[in-house]
Scaffold this motif. Sequence first.
Motif, PDB file in Angstrom:
ATOM      1  N   SER A  34      -5.563  -2.395   1.334  1.00 10.75           N
ATOM      2  CA  SER A  34      -5.757  -0.948   1.278  1.00 10.75           C
ATOM      3  C   SER A  34      -5.133  -0.244   2.472  1.00 10.75           C
ATOM      4  O   SER A  34      -5.006   0.988   2.480  1.00 10.75           O
ATOM      5  CB  SER A  34      -7.251  -0.604   1.200  1.00 10.75           C
ATOM      6  OG  SER A  34      -7.940  -1.054   2.355  1.00 10.75           O
TER       7      SER A  34
ATOM      8  N   THR B 211       0.802  -1.225   0.000  1.00 11.69           N
ATOM      9  CA  THR B 211       0.000   0.000   0.000  1.00 11.69           C
ATOM     10  C   THR B 211       0.836   1.276   0.000  1.00 11.69           C
ATOM     11  O   THR B 211       0.272   2.355  -0.102  1.00 11.69           O
ATOM     12  CB  THR B 211      -0.933   0.042   1.230  1.00 11.69           C
ATOM     13  OG1 THR B 211      -0.150   0.236   2.422  1.00 11.69           O
ATOM     14  CG2 THR B 211      -1.746  -1.235   1.364  1.00 11.69           C
TER      15      THR B 211
ATOM     16  N   ASN C 123      -0.283   0.858  -4.893  1.00 16.49           N
ATOM     17  CA  ASN C 123      -1.723   0.728  -4.777  1.00 16.49           C
ATOM     18  C   ASN C 123      -2.391   1.195  -6.055  1.00 16.49           C
ATOM     19  O   ASN C 123      -3.317   2.006  -6.040  1.00 16.49           O
ATOM     20  CB  ASN C 123      -2.239   1.537  -3.588  1.00 16.49           C
ATOM     21  CG  ASN C 123      -3.277   0.769  -2.804  1.00 16.49           C
ATOM     22  OD1 ASN C 123      -3.610  -0.345  -3.131  1.00 16.49           O
ATOM     23  ND2 ASN C 123      -3.776   1.379  -1.746  1.00 16.49           N
TER      24      ASN C 123
END
Length: 322
Positions: free
Chosen positions: A210, A27, A66
């Motif tokens: 995430s 991420t 990401n």
Amino acid sequence: MSKEAFIQFYQAIFKTEELKEKIRAMTSTQELIKLGSQYGYGFTREDIAEASNSYVPDSGQEVGANNSQAVASKNSEADLSPNGSQFYHYEFEFSEIPGFEEIDRDLDSLKIKPSTVDLNLYEKSFREDDFNFASLSPASPEFQQHYSDIMEPCFNPKIPLPEPEYTQRHFHLINLDLHVEHPLYEDYLSDKVRLVKRLENFFDAEIRFSGSLWYPPKAYRVWHTNENQPGWRMYLIDFDTAELGGEGESFFRYMNPETKELVTLPERPKLVRFFKIEQEPSKLFWHCIVNATKFNRWSFGFEVPDTWMSRIFSSRKRTAEI
């Protein structure tokens, strides 16, 4: 180090399943830079930013950490309310989801405390007024001024953003994926990759991390919307104790986009939470998190498909029929 090195690395990602698996578990830019260096590609955050502004890959995907588009689409099978607007969160205990047993066990290996985190500095950065900001509704007249004061370093390029991340007023917690130079990182990354694979097998869809967050005692994340990354989110939440008890509580709070009511969800160990991030101004999902307990809280977020609920309930149905 150069922009070209990052572009070459980016192109190599789509040719190697091993790299694609690792990217889905990452991420942060720091993770991307470290991974690139391990494969012989040297680049910096500035190189990534420059490449993102100038390079258009054939796949149409964005360049950077990401780098996925949202997993969810506009029509969500998970929206079970009659008018499509009644429910804004769903919660389950790990034990309520058949097939989550191995996911539960994998989670323990991700609950790390990087040695690169200065907990004394973390404690010194605590602000009582920001900690209590969770009690103020985003719909209240007083909200915007306090919010603007907290977020000014994020919005004003003339003001340097404090480092490390847990000294920033809006983010009094630790982002585990920003800490890549400690002895536990390589095993931690491998464990993240394994967890993503298990989740992909369960949901029968591509899953991406995430966020990987450590909330020590007195940690908080002030009000935010995540509107730049729309779609369904799943968070796996746990603590370093089986029972919270005692003084203080940990909670997730959000504002109902329709009624503006504040909804507070008390937390407990081994919790799975789902909610949907929207971009339309009238549907923004304002939410905040506070850990006022004496225990450590970990929260691992994932982009999940719109079909997540049908997968969970089909799993529970199969178990009930046995």
